[in-house]
Design an enzyme around this catalytic site. Sequence first.
Site: not given
Length: 502
Positions: A178, A252, A286, A387
Amino acid sequence: MPLSSRTFKNFIAGEWVAPITGEYFENRNPADTDDLIGRFPLSGAEDVARAVESAKRGFAEWRATPAPARGDILRRVGDLLTQRKDELADLMTREMGKTLTETKGDVQEGIDTAYYAATMGRQMWGHTVPSELRNKWAMSFRRPIGVAGIVTPFNFPLAIPTWKMFPALVCGNSCVFKPAEDVPHAGAALVEIMLEAGLPPEVIQLVHGTGVVGRAIVEHPDVPVISFTGSTATGSFVGETCGRMHKRLSLEMGGKNAMIVMDDANLDLALDGILWGAFGTTGQRCTATSRLILQGGIHDEFLSRLVQKARALKLGDGRKSGTEVGPLVNERALQKVEGYIDIGQADGADLLCGGRRATGKGLDKGWYFEPTIFARVEPGMRIEQEEIFGPVLSVVRVRTADEAFEINNGVKYGLSSSLYTKDVNLAFRAMNELDNGITYVNAPTIGAEAHLPFGGVKQTGNGHREGGWEVYEFYSETKVGYVDFSGALQRAQIDNYAGAPT
Ligand code: UN1
Protein backbone atom coordinates in the site's frame (compact mmCIF):
# COMPACT_ATOMS: atom_id res chain seq x y z
CA MET A 1 0.92 1.74 -20.72
CA PRO A 2 -2.35 1.60 -18.73
CA LEU A 3 -0.75 4.19 -16.46
CA SER A 4 -1.60 6.96 -18.89
CA SER A 5 -5.31 6.49 -18.28
CA ARG A 6 -6.70 8.83 -15.65
CA THR A 7 -8.50 6.26 -13.57
CA PHE A 8 -6.06 3.86 -11.97
CA LYS A 9 -6.63 0.37 -10.62
CA ASN A 10 -5.38 -1.96 -7.96
CA PHE A 11 -3.28 -4.96 -8.93
CA ILE A 12 -4.84 -7.98 -7.23
CA ALA A 13 -4.78 -11.69 -8.10
CA GLY A 14 -2.74 -11.05 -11.23
CA GLU A 15 -5.05 -8.41 -12.72
CA TRP A 16 -5.54 -4.65 -12.76
CA VAL A 17 -8.93 -4.33 -11.09
CA ALA A 18 -11.32 -1.66 -9.85
CA PRO A 19 -11.81 -1.53 -6.09
CA ILE A 20 -14.74 -3.49 -4.66
CA THR A 21 -15.75 -0.29 -2.86
CA GLY A 22 -16.30 1.41 -6.25
CA GLU A 23 -14.79 4.56 -4.74
CA TYR A 24 -11.85 6.69 -5.85
CA PHE A 25 -9.77 9.61 -4.62
CA GLU A 26 -8.10 12.38 -6.58
CA ASN A 27 -4.36 12.86 -6.66
CA ARG A 28 -3.07 16.32 -7.56
CA ASN A 29 0.31 17.90 -8.21
CA PRO A 30 1.38 19.78 -5.04
CA ALA A 31 3.17 22.39 -7.18
CA ASP A 32 -0.03 23.14 -9.10
CA THR A 33 -3.26 21.81 -7.68
CA ASP A 34 -5.04 22.39 -11.01
CA ASP A 35 -2.97 19.51 -12.37
CA LEU A 36 -4.96 16.33 -11.73
CA ILE A 37 -2.70 13.27 -11.92
CA GLY A 38 -5.48 10.76 -11.70
CA ARG A 39 -8.21 9.08 -9.72
CA PHE A 40 -7.01 6.19 -7.61
CA PRO A 41 -8.93 3.41 -5.85
CA LEU A 42 -10.17 4.20 -2.37
CA SER A 43 -10.02 0.54 -1.47
CA GLY A 44 -11.43 -1.20 1.58
CA ALA A 45 -10.86 -4.28 3.72
CA GLU A 46 -12.48 -6.57 1.13
CA ASP A 47 -9.94 -5.52 -1.48
CA VAL A 48 -7.18 -6.30 1.00
CA ALA A 49 -8.73 -9.70 1.77
CA ARG A 50 -8.71 -10.60 -1.94
CA ALA A 51 -5.13 -9.42 -2.24
CA VAL A 52 -4.01 -11.53 0.73
CA GLU A 53 -5.74 -14.66 -0.62
CA SER A 54 -3.89 -14.23 -3.90
CA ALA A 55 -0.59 -13.40 -2.17
CA LYS A 56 -0.83 -16.70 -0.28
CA ARG A 57 -0.96 -18.54 -3.62
CA GLY A 58 1.89 -16.36 -4.85
CA PHE A 59 3.91 -17.25 -1.77
CA ALA A 60 3.48 -21.00 -2.36
CA GLU A 61 4.93 -20.62 -5.85
CA TRP A 62 7.62 -18.11 -5.02
CA ARG A 63 9.07 -19.85 -1.98
CA ALA A 64 9.76 -22.87 -4.19
CA THR A 65 11.73 -20.71 -6.66
CA PRO A 66 15.47 -20.84 -5.91
CA ALA A 67 16.76 -17.66 -4.25
CA PRO A 68 19.33 -16.99 -7.03
CA ALA A 69 16.48 -17.10 -9.58
CA ARG A 70 14.47 -14.71 -7.41
CA GLY A 71 17.54 -12.45 -7.36
CA ASP A 72 17.79 -12.57 -11.17
CA ILE A 73 14.33 -11.02 -11.43
CA LEU A 74 15.38 -8.24 -9.08
CA ARG A 75 18.39 -7.61 -11.32
CA ARG A 76 16.01 -7.09 -14.25
CA VAL A 77 13.98 -4.73 -12.07
CA GLY A 78 17.20 -2.76 -11.50
CA ASP A 79 17.84 -2.66 -15.27
CA LEU A 80 14.34 -1.36 -16.00
CA LEU A 81 14.56 1.27 -13.25
CA THR A 82 17.86 2.39 -14.78
CA GLN A 83 16.33 2.67 -18.26
CA ARG A 84 13.33 4.62 -16.95
CA LYS A 85 15.09 6.75 -14.36
CA ASP A 86 14.25 10.11 -15.94
CA GLU A 87 10.66 9.20 -16.74
CA LEU A 88 10.09 7.93 -13.19
CA ALA A 89 11.74 10.97 -11.63
CA ASP A 90 9.46 13.27 -13.59
CA LEU A 91 6.38 11.33 -12.53
CA MET A 92 7.49 11.39 -8.89
CA THR A 93 8.26 15.12 -8.83
CA ARG A 94 4.88 15.84 -10.37
CA GLU A 95 3.26 13.75 -7.72
CA MET A 96 5.06 14.78 -4.52
CA GLY A 97 6.98 17.94 -5.31
CA LYS A 98 10.68 17.46 -4.53
CA THR A 99 13.11 18.53 -7.25
CA LEU A 100 14.08 16.33 -10.19
CA THR A 101 17.63 16.06 -8.87
CA GLU A 102 16.18 14.53 -5.73
CA THR A 103 13.69 12.21 -7.39
CA LYS A 104 16.50 10.93 -9.62
CA GLY A 105 18.43 10.18 -6.44
CA ASP A 106 15.35 8.42 -5.09
CA VAL A 107 15.17 6.18 -8.18
CA GLN A 108 18.91 5.55 -7.93
CA GLU A 109 18.43 4.35 -4.34
CA GLY A 110 15.89 1.86 -5.72
CA ILE A 111 18.35 0.75 -8.40
CA ASP A 112 21.09 0.25 -5.80
CA THR A 113 18.66 -1.73 -3.64
CA ALA A 114 17.67 -3.91 -6.61
CA TYR A 115 21.24 -4.82 -7.55
CA TYR A 116 22.15 -5.46 -3.93
CA ALA A 117 19.09 -7.72 -3.63
CA ALA A 118 20.10 -9.57 -6.80
CA THR A 119 23.45 -10.52 -5.27
CA MET A 120 21.84 -11.44 -1.96
CA GLY A 121 19.89 -14.14 -3.80
CA ARG A 122 23.21 -16.00 -3.91
CA GLN A 123 24.27 -15.18 -0.37
CA MET A 124 21.47 -16.25 1.91
CA TRP A 125 23.93 -17.44 4.44
CA GLY A 126 23.35 -19.88 7.21
CA HIS A 127 25.90 -21.39 9.56
CA THR A 128 27.31 -24.86 9.87
CA VAL A 129 28.82 -25.47 13.29
CA PRO A 130 30.23 -28.55 15.00
CA SER A 131 27.79 -30.71 16.94
CA GLU A 132 28.73 -31.73 20.46
CA LEU A 133 28.11 -35.33 19.40
CA ARG A 134 30.01 -37.56 17.00
CA ASN A 135 28.72 -38.16 13.48
CA LYS A 136 26.15 -35.46 13.72
CA TRP A 137 25.84 -32.22 11.78
CA ALA A 138 24.34 -29.00 13.02
CA MET A 139 23.41 -26.11 10.76
CA SER A 140 21.14 -23.13 10.35
CA PHE A 141 19.55 -21.72 7.22
CA ARG A 142 16.96 -19.09 6.25
CA ARG A 143 13.36 -19.69 5.25
CA PRO A 144 10.79 -17.20 3.99
CA ILE A 145 7.97 -16.16 6.32
CA GLY A 146 4.86 -15.65 4.18
CA VAL A 147 2.83 -12.67 2.97
CA ALA A 148 4.56 -9.39 3.84
CA GLY A 149 2.44 -6.26 4.38
CA ILE A 150 4.27 -3.20 3.06
CA VAL A 151 2.99 0.24 4.10
CA THR A 152 5.07 3.18 2.88
CA PRO A 153 5.25 7.01 3.11
CA PHE A 154 5.19 9.72 0.43
CA ASN A 155 8.63 11.25 0.83
CA PHE A 156 10.64 8.54 -0.94
CA PRO A 157 7.97 7.18 -3.28
CA LEU A 158 10.32 4.69 -4.88
CA ALA A 159 13.30 4.09 -2.58
CA ILE A 160 11.37 3.17 0.55
CA PRO A 161 9.05 0.63 -1.14
CA THR A 162 12.14 -0.95 -2.72
CA TRP A 163 13.98 -1.06 0.64
CA LYS A 164 11.14 -3.17 1.92
CA MET A 165 9.88 -5.21 -1.01
CA PHE A 166 13.13 -6.20 -2.70
CA PRO A 167 14.66 -7.96 0.32
CA ALA A 168 11.25 -9.40 1.23
CA LEU A 169 11.01 -10.89 -2.26
CA VAL A 170 14.56 -12.21 -2.46
CA CYS A 171 13.93 -13.95 0.85
CA GLY A 172 10.95 -15.70 -0.79
CA ASN A 173 7.99 -13.79 0.65
CA SER A 174 5.12 -12.35 -1.36
CA CYS A 175 4.01 -8.73 -0.84
CA VAL A 176 0.81 -6.77 -0.34
CA PHE A 177 1.86 -3.18 -1.00
CA LYS A 178 0.00 0.00 0.00
CA PRO A 179 1.78 3.15 -1.16
CA ALA A 180 1.00 6.44 0.58
CA GLU A 181 -2.11 8.07 -0.86
CA ASP A 182 0.01 11.07 -1.93
CA VAL A 183 2.13 8.92 -4.26
CA PRO A 184 -0.03 6.18 -5.76
CA HIS A 185 1.23 6.82 -9.30
CA ALA A 186 4.82 6.05 -8.31
CA GLY A 187 3.62 2.90 -6.52
CA ALA A 188 1.77 1.75 -9.63
CA ALA A 189 4.77 2.46 -11.87
CA LEU A 190 7.03 0.40 -9.59
CA VAL A 191 4.64 -2.56 -9.61
CA GLU A 192 4.38 -2.41 -13.42
CA ILE A 193 8.16 -2.58 -13.65
CA MET A 194 8.36 -5.51 -11.24
CA LEU A 195 5.83 -7.41 -13.35
CA GLU A 196 7.59 -6.54 -16.57
CA ALA A 197 10.82 -7.87 -15.09
CA GLY A 198 9.14 -11.26 -14.68
CA LEU A 199 7.85 -11.33 -11.11
CA PRO A 200 5.04 -13.92 -11.01
CA PRO A 201 1.80 -11.89 -10.81
CA GLU A 202 0.43 -13.28 -7.57
CA VAL A 203 3.67 -12.51 -5.73
CA ILE A 204 2.88 -8.78 -5.71
CA GLN A 205 -0.41 -7.12 -4.86
CA LEU A 206 -1.01 -3.37 -5.01
CA VAL A 207 -3.87 -1.94 -2.99
CA HIS A 208 -4.38 1.83 -3.12
CA GLY A 209 -6.15 3.85 -0.47
CA THR A 210 -5.90 5.52 2.90
CA GLY A 211 -5.18 4.24 6.39
CA VAL A 212 -8.24 2.01 6.04
CA VAL A 213 -6.16 -0.19 3.72
CA GLY A 214 -3.08 -0.04 5.92
CA ARG A 215 -5.15 -1.07 8.90
CA ALA A 216 -6.76 -3.98 7.04
CA ILE A 217 -3.32 -5.25 6.04
CA VAL A 218 -1.92 -4.91 9.57
CA GLU A 219 -4.97 -6.63 11.09
CA HIS A 220 -5.18 -9.46 8.58
CA PRO A 221 -4.36 -12.75 10.31
CA ASP A 222 -2.65 -14.19 7.21
CA VAL A 223 -0.08 -11.40 6.93
CA PRO A 224 2.60 -12.48 9.43
CA VAL A 225 5.18 -9.80 8.64
CA ILE A 226 4.63 -6.05 8.45
CA SER A 227 7.00 -3.25 7.49
CA PHE A 228 5.82 0.29 8.13
CA THR A 229 7.42 3.69 7.64
CA GLY A 230 5.46 6.71 8.85
CA SER A 231 4.58 8.69 11.93
CA THR A 232 5.33 7.52 15.45
CA ALA A 233 1.63 7.87 16.33
CA THR A 234 0.53 5.47 13.57
CA GLY A 235 3.51 3.25 14.33
CA SER A 236 2.27 2.85 17.89
CA PHE A 237 -1.07 1.57 16.63
CA VAL A 238 0.68 -0.78 14.21
CA GLY A 239 2.95 -1.97 17.01
CA GLU A 240 0.07 -2.69 19.38
CA THR A 241 -1.78 -4.67 16.76
CA CYS A 242 1.27 -6.65 15.68
CA GLY A 243 2.19 -7.31 19.31
CA ARG A 244 -1.27 -8.64 20.06
CA MET A 245 -1.26 -10.80 16.91
CA HIS A 246 2.37 -11.97 17.30
CA LYS A 247 3.51 -10.56 13.99
CA ARG A 248 7.01 -9.69 12.98
CA LEU A 249 7.20 -5.92 12.58
CA SER A 250 9.72 -3.38 11.36
CA LEU A 251 8.94 0.23 12.23
CA GLU A 252 10.68 3.28 10.83
CA MET A 253 9.20 6.44 12.34
CA GLY A 254 9.98 10.01 13.28
CA GLY A 255 13.20 11.93 13.70
CA LYS A 256 14.40 15.20 15.22
CA ASN A 257 17.90 15.13 13.83
CA ALA A 258 20.57 17.62 14.86
CA MET A 259 23.68 18.97 13.22
CA ILE A 260 26.36 20.16 15.64
CA VAL A 261 28.86 22.72 14.33
CA MET A 262 31.93 23.29 16.50
CA ASP A 263 34.11 26.42 16.52
CA ASP A 264 36.89 24.62 14.63
CA ALA A 265 34.64 23.39 11.79
CA ASN A 266 35.02 24.22 8.13
CA LEU A 267 32.15 26.70 8.04
CA ASP A 268 31.70 26.76 4.26
CA LEU A 269 31.27 23.01 4.31
CA ALA A 270 28.88 23.16 7.24
CA LEU A 271 26.86 25.84 5.49
CA ASP A 272 26.38 23.72 2.38
CA GLY A 273 25.53 20.80 4.64
CA ILE A 274 22.86 22.57 6.64
CA LEU A 275 21.12 24.02 3.60
CA TRP A 276 20.89 20.56 2.05
CA GLY A 277 20.04 18.79 5.30
CA ALA A 278 17.36 21.22 6.47
CA PHE A 279 15.71 22.33 3.25
CA GLY A 280 16.32 19.42 0.85
CA THR A 281 13.04 17.56 0.17
CA THR A 282 11.47 20.69 1.74
CA GLY A 283 12.43 19.22 5.11
CA GLN A 284 10.18 16.21 4.55
CA ARG A 285 12.67 13.47 5.36
CA CYS A 286 12.82 11.38 8.52
CA THR A 287 16.51 12.19 8.29
CA ALA A 288 16.06 15.96 7.74
CA THR A 289 18.23 18.24 9.83
CA SER A 290 15.69 20.06 11.95
CA ARG A 291 17.97 21.24 14.74
CA LEU A 292 21.23 23.13 14.37
CA ILE A 293 23.44 23.24 17.45
CA LEU A 294 26.10 25.96 17.13
CA GLN A 295 29.08 26.52 19.40
CA GLY A 296 29.30 30.06 20.75
CA GLY A 297 32.45 31.17 18.88
CA ILE A 298 30.92 30.80 15.43
CA HIS A 299 27.23 31.15 16.31
CA ASP A 300 26.58 34.71 15.13
CA GLU A 301 28.68 34.60 11.98
CA PHE A 302 27.39 31.22 10.88
CA LEU A 303 23.79 32.12 11.53
CA SER A 304 23.89 35.36 9.61
CA ARG A 305 25.49 33.64 6.62
CA LEU A 306 22.91 30.86 6.83
CA VAL A 307 19.93 33.21 6.95
CA GLN A 308 21.22 35.03 3.88
CA LYS A 309 21.56 31.77 1.97
CA ALA A 310 18.21 30.41 3.14
CA ARG A 311 16.46 33.57 1.95
CA ALA A 312 18.06 33.18 -1.46
CA LEU A 313 16.90 29.58 -2.01
CA LYS A 314 14.80 29.36 -5.14
CA LEU A 315 11.34 27.95 -4.49
CA GLY A 316 9.31 26.56 -7.33
CA ASP A 317 8.05 23.62 -9.31
CA GLY A 318 10.57 20.82 -8.83
CA ARG A 319 10.28 19.95 -12.53
CA LYS A 320 11.64 23.39 -13.57
CA SER A 321 15.39 23.77 -13.79
CA GLY A 322 16.91 26.06 -11.20
CA THR A 323 14.38 25.14 -8.51
CA GLU A 324 16.07 24.38 -5.20
CA VAL A 325 13.07 23.83 -2.92
CA GLY A 326 9.74 22.37 -4.05
CA PRO A 327 6.35 22.58 -2.34
CA LEU A 328 5.14 20.65 0.68
CA VAL A 329 3.21 17.54 -0.22
CA ASN A 330 -0.33 18.71 0.63
CA GLU A 331 -2.44 21.23 2.48
CA ARG A 332 -2.40 19.25 5.72
CA ALA A 333 1.40 19.34 5.74
CA LEU A 334 1.31 23.10 5.19
CA GLN A 335 -1.13 23.62 8.04
CA LYS A 336 1.01 21.51 10.35
CA VAL A 337 4.07 23.63 9.55
CA GLU A 338 2.08 26.85 10.04
CA GLY A 339 0.97 25.55 13.43
CA TYR A 340 4.59 25.11 14.49
CA ILE A 341 5.45 28.67 13.46
CA ASP A 342 2.85 29.91 15.96
CA ILE A 343 4.10 27.50 18.61
CA GLY A 344 7.74 28.59 18.13
CA GLN A 345 6.85 32.25 18.41
CA ALA A 346 4.58 31.74 21.40
CA ASP A 347 7.40 29.85 23.14
CA GLY A 348 9.73 32.81 22.63
CA ALA A 349 12.03 31.68 19.79
CA ASP A 350 13.27 34.31 17.31
CA LEU A 351 11.91 33.93 13.79
CA LEU A 352 14.84 35.00 11.58
CA CYS A 353 13.41 34.19 8.17
CA GLY A 354 10.47 32.50 6.48
CA GLY A 355 7.60 31.52 8.71
CA ARG A 356 4.89 31.87 6.11
CA ARG A 357 3.41 30.46 2.98
CA ALA A 358 5.40 31.48 -0.09
CA THR A 359 3.50 33.46 -2.66
CA GLY A 360 4.33 35.15 -5.91
CA LYS A 361 4.81 34.21 -9.50
CA GLY A 362 4.25 30.52 -10.14
CA LEU A 363 3.73 29.73 -6.45
CA ASP A 364 0.08 30.52 -5.85
CA LYS A 365 -1.33 27.17 -6.92
CA GLY A 366 1.04 25.05 -4.84
CA TRP A 367 1.74 24.23 -1.19
CA TYR A 368 4.88 26.34 -0.93
CA PHE A 369 6.38 27.41 2.37
CA GLU A 370 9.35 29.71 2.89
CA PRO A 371 12.52 28.15 4.33
CA THR A 372 12.29 29.06 7.99
CA ILE A 373 14.90 29.54 10.70
CA PHE A 374 14.25 30.03 14.40
CA ALA A 375 17.11 31.21 16.62
CA ARG A 376 17.35 31.42 20.44
CA VAL A 377 15.68 28.07 20.65
CA GLU A 378 15.96 26.53 24.10
CA PRO A 379 16.21 22.79 24.71
CA GLY A 380 12.75 21.53 25.63
CA MET A 381 10.79 23.94 23.46
CA ARG A 382 8.28 22.14 21.27
CA ILE A 383 10.00 23.24 18.04
CA GLU A 384 13.17 21.68 19.45
CA GLN A 385 11.48 18.41 20.46
CA GLU A 386 8.78 17.57 17.92
CA GLU A 387 9.03 16.42 14.33
CA ILE A 388 7.70 19.16 12.04
CA PHE A 389 8.37 17.52 8.64
CA GLY A 390 8.79 20.79 6.82
CA PRO A 391 11.40 23.47 6.01
CA VAL A 392 11.81 24.67 9.59
CA LEU A 393 15.17 24.76 11.35
CA SER A 394 15.60 25.41 15.09
CA VAL A 395 18.96 26.81 16.16
CA VAL A 396 20.35 26.25 19.65
CA ARG A 397 23.50 27.90 21.02
CA VAL A 398 25.92 25.93 23.20
CA ARG A 399 29.28 26.48 24.90
CA THR A 400 30.77 22.98 24.81
CA ALA A 401 30.66 19.66 22.99
CA ASP A 402 29.27 18.00 26.11
CA GLU A 403 26.35 20.38 26.12
CA ALA A 404 25.78 19.79 22.39
CA PHE A 405 25.80 16.01 22.84
CA GLU A 406 23.31 16.27 25.69
CA ILE A 407 20.95 18.37 23.59
CA ASN A 408 21.31 16.00 20.65
CA ASN A 409 20.31 13.13 22.94
CA GLY A 410 17.55 15.02 24.74
CA VAL A 411 14.71 14.11 22.37
CA LYS A 412 12.50 11.05 22.12
CA TYR A 413 13.74 10.24 18.61
CA GLY A 414 17.10 8.82 17.50
CA LEU A 415 17.51 8.50 13.75
CA SER A 416 20.55 10.47 12.57
CA SER A 417 22.99 13.07 13.85
CA SER A 418 25.84 15.10 12.43
CA LEU A 419 29.00 16.73 13.72
CA TYR A 420 31.18 19.26 11.93
CA THR A 421 34.67 19.45 13.42
CA LYS A 422 38.33 18.96 12.59
CA ASP A 423 38.97 17.24 15.93
CA VAL A 424 39.31 13.53 15.22
CA ASN A 425 38.94 12.58 18.88
CA LEU A 426 35.65 14.44 19.12
CA ALA A 427 34.46 12.81 15.91
CA PHE A 428 34.94 9.33 17.35
CA ARG A 429 33.42 10.38 20.67
CA ALA A 430 30.36 11.56 18.75
CA MET A 431 29.96 8.23 16.99
CA ASN A 432 30.10 6.53 20.38
CA GLU A 433 27.97 8.90 22.43
CA LEU A 434 25.24 10.30 20.19
CA ASP A 435 22.05 8.26 20.64
CA ASN A 436 21.16 7.74 17.00
CA GLY A 437 21.16 4.90 14.49
CA ILE A 438 23.43 6.91 12.18
CA THR A 439 26.06 9.61 12.89
CA TYR A 440 27.66 11.62 10.10
CA VAL A 441 30.96 13.42 10.53
CA ASN A 442 31.40 16.49 8.33
CA ALA A 443 28.23 15.67 6.39
CA PRO A 444 24.59 16.50 7.11
CA THR A 445 22.04 14.13 8.66
CA ILE A 446 20.74 12.89 5.30
CA GLY A 447 22.40 10.72 2.70
CA ALA A 448 22.19 7.11 3.86
CA GLU A 449 23.40 4.56 1.31
CA ALA A 450 21.37 1.51 0.32
CA HIS A 451 23.97 -1.12 1.25
CA LEU A 452 24.26 -0.12 4.91
CA PRO A 453 21.74 -0.71 7.67
CA PHE A 454 19.31 2.21 8.07
CA GLY A 455 17.23 2.97 11.13
CA GLY A 456 17.11 4.65 14.49
CA VAL A 457 16.92 4.14 18.21
CA LYS A 458 14.36 5.21 20.83
CA GLN A 459 10.98 6.15 19.35
CA THR A 460 12.32 6.23 15.80
CA GLY A 461 12.18 2.48 15.45
CA ASN A 462 11.69 -0.87 17.10
CA GLY A 463 15.17 -2.30 16.79
CA HIS A 464 15.13 -3.46 13.18
CA ARG A 465 17.08 -1.96 10.32
CA GLU A 466 16.32 -1.50 6.64
CA GLY A 467 18.97 -1.61 3.95
CA GLY A 468 22.20 -3.54 3.82
CA TRP A 469 22.55 -7.08 5.06
CA GLU A 470 20.52 -6.78 8.26
CA VAL A 471 17.14 -6.44 6.58
CA TYR A 472 17.52 -9.95 5.16
CA GLU A 473 17.35 -11.27 8.69
CA PHE A 474 14.10 -9.43 9.19
CA TYR A 475 12.39 -10.96 6.16
CA SER A 476 13.44 -14.53 6.85
CA GLU A 477 13.08 -17.01 9.64
CA THR A 478 16.01 -18.99 11.00
CA LYS A 479 15.62 -22.73 10.75
CA VAL A 480 18.04 -25.16 12.35
CA GLY A 481 18.70 -28.68 11.06
CA TYR A 482 20.48 -31.51 12.89
CA VAL A 483 21.47 -34.65 10.99
CA ASP A 484 22.59 -37.59 13.06
CA PHE A 485 24.36 -40.18 10.92
CA SER A 486 25.80 -42.23 13.80
CA GLY A 487 23.10 -44.88 13.55
CA ALA A 488 22.46 -44.78 17.29
CA LEU A 489 20.41 -42.66 19.63
CA GLN A 490 22.73 -39.96 20.92
CA ARG A 491 21.26 -37.83 23.68
CA ALA A 492 22.51 -34.24 23.59
CA GLN A 493 23.85 -32.85 26.88
CA ILE A 494 23.80 -36.39 28.33
CA ASP A 495 25.64 -39.08 26.36
CA ASN A 496 28.60 -36.86 25.56
CA TYR A 497 29.03 -36.19 29.29
CA ALA A 498 28.34 -39.75 30.50
CA GLY A 499 31.16 -40.75 32.83
CA ALA A 500 32.51 -37.23 33.13
CA PRO A 501 32.97 -35.88 36.66
CA THR A 502 29.90 -33.92 37.76
C1 UN1 B 1 13.63 9.00 4.93
O1 UN1 B 1 13.85 10.16 5.22
O2 UN1 B 1 12.53 8.49 5.21
O3 UN1 B 1 19.38 9.25 4.08
C2 UN1 B 1 14.59 8.15 4.20
C3 UN1 B 1 18.49 9.76 3.43
C4 UN1 B 1 17.82 8.94 2.34
C5 UN1 B 1 16.72 8.12 2.91
C6 UN1 B 1 15.80 8.90 3.79
N1 UN1 B 1 18.78 8.11 1.69
O4 UN1 B 1 18.10 10.89 3.62
